[in-house]
Design a protein around this motif. Structure first.
Motif, PDB file in Angstrom:
ATOM      1  N   ASN A 124       0.826  -1.207   0.000  1.00  7.65           N
ATOM      2  CA  ASN A 124       0.000   0.000   0.000  1.00  7.65           C
ATOM      3  C   ASN A 124       0.860   1.257   0.000  1.00  7.65           C
ATOM      4  O   ASN A 124       0.576   2.213  -0.713  1.00  7.65           O
ATOM      5  CB  ASN A 124      -0.955  -0.012   1.197  1.00  7.65           C
ATOM      6  N   ALA A 125       1.932   1.253   0.789  1.00  7.21           N
ATOM      7  CA  ALA A 125       2.820   2.419   0.820  1.00  7.21           C
ATOM      8  C   ALA A 125       3.447   2.624  -0.559  1.00  7.21           C
ATOM      9  O   ALA A 125       3.542   3.746  -1.059  1.00  7.21           O
ATOM     10  CB  ALA A 125       3.902   2.225   1.883  1.00  7.21           C
ATOM     11  N   ARG A 126       3.838   1.515  -1.199  1.00  9.10           N
ATOM     12  CA  ARG A 126       4.455   1.575  -2.535  1.00  9.10           C
ATOM     13  C   ARG A 126       3.482   2.164  -3.558  1.00  9.10           C
ATOM     14  O   ARG A 126       3.870   2.829  -4.509  1.00  9.10           O
ATOM     15  CB  ARG A 126       4.850   0.147  -2.951  1.00  9.10           C
ATOM     16  N   ALA A 127       2.175   1.928  -3.336  1.00  9.72           N
ATOM     17  CA  ALA A 127       1.157   2.428  -4.266  1.00  9.72           C
ATOM     18  C   ALA A 127       0.742   3.862  -3.935  1.00  9.72           C
ATOM     19  O   ALA A 127      -0.164   4.406  -4.568  1.00  9.72           O
ATOM     20  CB  ALA A 127      -0.063   1.508  -4.235  1.00  9.72           C
ATOM     21  N   GLY A 128       1.364   4.480  -2.937  1.00 11.05           N
ATOM     22  CA  GLY A 128       1.083   5.883  -2.622  1.00 11.05           C
ATOM     23  C   GLY A 128      -0.127   6.093  -1.711  1.00 11.05           C
ATOM     24  O   GLY A 128      -0.603   7.223  -1.554  1.00 11.05           O
ATOM     25  N   ILE A 129      -0.643   5.008  -1.138  1.00 13.74           N
ATOM     26  CA  ILE A 129      -1.792   5.113  -0.213  1.00 13.74           C
ATOM     27  C   ILE A 129      -1.320   5.735   1.114  1.00 13.74           C
ATOM     28  O   ILE A 129      -0.199   5.491   1.550  1.00 13.74           O
ATOM     29  CB  ILE A 129      -2.394   3.691  -0.015  1.00 13.74           C
ATOM     30  N   GLN A 130      -2.198   6.544   1.739  1.00 10.64           N
ATOM     31  CA  GLN A 130      -1.821   7.250   2.970  1.00 10.64           C
ATOM     32  C   GLN A 130      -2.241   6.529   4.244  1.00 10.64           C
ATOM     33  O   GLN A 130      -1.655   6.709   5.302  1.00 10.64           O
ATOM     34  CB  GLN A 130      -2.510   8.641   3.008  1.00 10.64           C
ATOM     35  N   ARG A 131      -3.337   5.713   4.129  1.00 12.90           N
ATOM     36  CA  ARG A 131      -3.980   5.240   5.353  1.00 12.90           C
ATOM     37  C   ARG A 131      -4.644   3.903   5.082  1.00 12.90           C
ATOM     38  O   ARG A 131      -5.156   3.681   3.974  1.00 12.90           O
ATOM     39  CB  ARG A 131      -5.074   6.273   5.662  1.00 12.90           C
ATOM     40  N   LEU A 132      -4.666   3.019   6.076  1.00 12.58           N
ATOM     41  CA  LEU A 132      -5.381   1.746   5.942  1.00 12.58           C
ATOM     42  C   LEU A 132      -6.497   1.668   6.971  1.00 12.58           C
ATOM     43  O   LEU A 132      -6.328   2.109   8.115  1.00 12.58           O
ATOM     44  CB  LEU A 132      -4.425   0.567   6.125  1.00 12.58           C
ATOM     45  N   ALA A 133      -7.640   1.103   6.548  1.00  9.93           N
ATOM     46  CA  ALA A 133      -8.747   0.849   7.482  1.00  9.93           C
ATOM     47  C   ALA A 133      -8.899  -0.657   7.598  1.00  9.93           C
ATOM     48  O   ALA A 133      -8.719  -1.397   6.624  1.00  9.93           O
ATOM     49  CB  ALA A 133     -10.040   1.461   6.944  1.00  9.93           C
ATOM     50  N   THR A 134      -9.211  -1.113   8.788  1.00 13.29           N
ATOM     51  CA  THR A 134      -9.373  -2.555   8.987  1.00 13.29           C
ATOM     52  C   THR A 134     -10.306  -2.842  10.157  1.00 13.29           C
ATOM     53  O   THR A 134     -10.707  -1.927  10.881  1.00 13.29           O
ATOM     54  CB  THR A 134      -8.006  -3.233   9.203  1.00 13.29           C
ATOM     55  N   GLU A 135     -10.640  -4.149  10.291  1.00 12.49           N
ATOM     56  CA  GLU A 135     -11.386  -4.624  11.454  1.00 12.49           C
ATOM     57  C   GLU A 135     -10.404  -5.368  12.357  1.00 12.49           C
ATOM     58  O   GLU A 135      -9.328  -5.753  11.916  1.00 12.49           O
ATOM     59  CB  GLU A 135     -12.483  -5.602  11.016  1.00 12.49           C
ATOM     60  N   THR A 136     -10.783  -5.606  13.594  1.00 14.73           N
ATOM     61  CA  THR A 136     -10.037  -6.582  14.387  1.00 14.73           C
ATOM     62  C   THR A 136     -10.998  -7.293  15.326  1.00 14.73           C
ATOM     63  O   THR A 136     -11.918  -6.678  15.865  1.00 14.73           O
ATOM     64  CB  THR A 136      -8.867  -5.927  15.170  1.00 14.73           C
TER      65      THR A 136
END
Ligand SMILES: Cc1ncc(COP(=O)(O)O)c(C=O)c1O
Length: 449
Positions: A124-136
């Motif tokens: 994701n960082a390599r693709a230029g994304i700033q933030r990840l959302a997830t469940e836990t």
């Protein structure tokens, strides 16, 4: 020299490739289906929430996938993980069986989950994304992704299943320490959360809907899943590759391999490399009797989340809106399972067993009092199954070699141990009627054999 207890590799032995079992599976892979059209979902359906690097891994038919150098370097923070011979447990059980366990609790987050959090954050960082959302669910995945995002400079937003949020406040503290924001799910921040507010304990399916909704609405934010998908299982195969080398060091081959299954990733990570190597071992999956996906579910296309935002996947399912009772093994409270693993259960390659909560804690406490490590409630299911195998070996007078996955420690699960030790731990009943009602709401999709 006393007989060895641990089988240790060096950093040079961290695998350079992941094992992709997709080309080895019987028959053509069944495609995921678009949740709106019911047509096979292609890469275009996934680009709003996943980077292309992971989508390529998801559909790859290459038998091996190279691990990027940056990921290998990050794995070096804690990999290779140890393999132990459980000599004290064997003695306590008075069994001729030899019991080995591959321990993933030495990672910074305390489980196997960083094995996939790291490559997901990296892509994701390599693709230029700033933030990840997830469940836990248990908090293990959320803390692993928070840790991985901190290594690669990404923001992290976690929807934590309500019952776990209440049971495990220090998992939330870990996530916040690594820089993540944590919400109790169902939350009022998303349409999906608001629509499920009557299910106060939450579920993995609801939390996934919330995180997918957030990611789909923000081009700078992607979604990350801690289990189920092909690329997640792929990343976990570092476990089994190391275990093969370590069993060789021990001079043994497993007769039976055991793991716990929530979505299937630690289990697949351990057993896929053995299947690739054509091991003749029996393979046993252990799940909670309160959420018995593999033993009681139906094999059908279903959504991966509660609201129906994700592609439909071919899997054993209890129904996407089935809300399992709140057992402490929060990571195993999922209505479905990885399609690759379900295909192997369907083909009879993997045998599944379900265990009640109190039985798994009895096994976990016996393990802690002999081997020392306090296991997470999820792998306590694998320990229960391994003990059953060792007892059967004793009855049969067999020197059976048992390998199981101890995929995480339980140092943040002590409220559950308190409940067990004080005799207050419940064995919540699985509701056949709730499952039947949820199965009646399965999406329309082609039948699968
Ligand atoms: C320690 C632990 N084990 C097992 C699981 C279940 O996931 P999976 O079946 O993908 O390994 C989880 C999920 O959160 C977990 O935290």
């Amino acid at each position: 020299m006393p007989e060895p207890t641990k089988f240790l590799l060096t950093e040079a032995d961290v695998p350079s490739h992941w094992v992709n079992l997709l080309p080895d599976l019987p028959g053509e892979p069944l495609p995921p289906l678009n949740p709106r059209t019911g047509e096979p979902a292609g890469p275009g359906d996934l680009t709003p929430i996943f980077p292309m690097g992971l989508i390529e891994q998801e559909v790859s038919m290459e038998p091996e996938v190279e691990i990027p150098e940056e990921v290998q370097r990050a794995y070096g923070l804690w990999r290779p993980t140890p393999l132990y011979r459980a000599r004290r447990l064997e003695a306590a059980l008075n069994t001729p069986a030899k019991i080995f366990y591959k321990y993933e609790g030495t990672s910074p987050a305390g489980s196997h989950k960083p094995n996939t959090a790291i490559p997901q954050a990296y892509e994701n960082a390599r693709a230029g994304i700033q933030r990840l959302a997830t469940e836990t669910g248990a908090g293990q995945w959320g803390s692993s992704l928070a840790f991985a995002c901190s290594l690669f400079g990404l923001g992290c937003e976690v929807f934590m299943v309500g019952s776990s949020y209440d049971q495990k406040p220090y998992r939330r503290s870990m996530m916040q320490t690594w820089g993540a924001t944590v919400h109790r799910s169902p939350s009022d921040r998303t349409e999906s959360g608001r629509s499920q507010s009557s299910h106060d304990t939450g579920s993995l399916g609801i939390a996934i809907s919330e995180a997918v909704e957030v990611a789909a609405q923000d081009p700078d934010c992607n979604y990350a899943l801690g289990s189920v998908l092909n690329h997640v299982l792929l990343h976990q195969t570092v476990i089994g590759q190391e275990a093969i080398l370590q069993m060789e060091m021990a001079g043994e081959e497993p007769d039976v391999i055991v793991g716990c299954v929530g979505g299937g990733s630690n289990f697949a990570g351990l057993m896929f490399p053995f299947l690739r190597a054509k091991s003749g071992a029996r393979i046993v999956a252990a799940e909670p009797a309160a959420c018995p996906t593999l033993t009681r579910g139906v094999y059908h296309y279903d959504y991966g989340d509660t609201v129906g935002l994700t592609p439909m996947m071919p899997m054993y399912t209890l129904g996407h809106d089935f809300v399992p009772p709140p057992v402490h093994a929060g990571g195993l409270r999922y209505h479905g399972d990885a399609p690759m693993l379900c295909g192997l259960v369907k083909a009879g390659v993997v045998e599944a067993r379900a265990y009640k909560q109190n039985d798994t804690f009895a096994a976990a406490v016996q393990f802690a009092r002999t081997e020392g490590i306090i296991p997470a409630p999820e792998p306590a299911h694998a320990i229960r199954a391994a003990i059953e195998e060792a007892e059967a070996a004793r009855e049969a007078g067999e020197e059976r070699v048992i390998l199981f996955g101890l995929c995480g420690h339980g140092n943040f699960d002590l409220a559950a141990y308190d409940a067990y030790l004080s005799g207050e731990l419940q064995d919540p009943e699985f509701s056949e009627a709730d499952m039947e009602a949820a199965l009646a709401r399965l999406p329309e999709a082609p039948a699968i054999a």
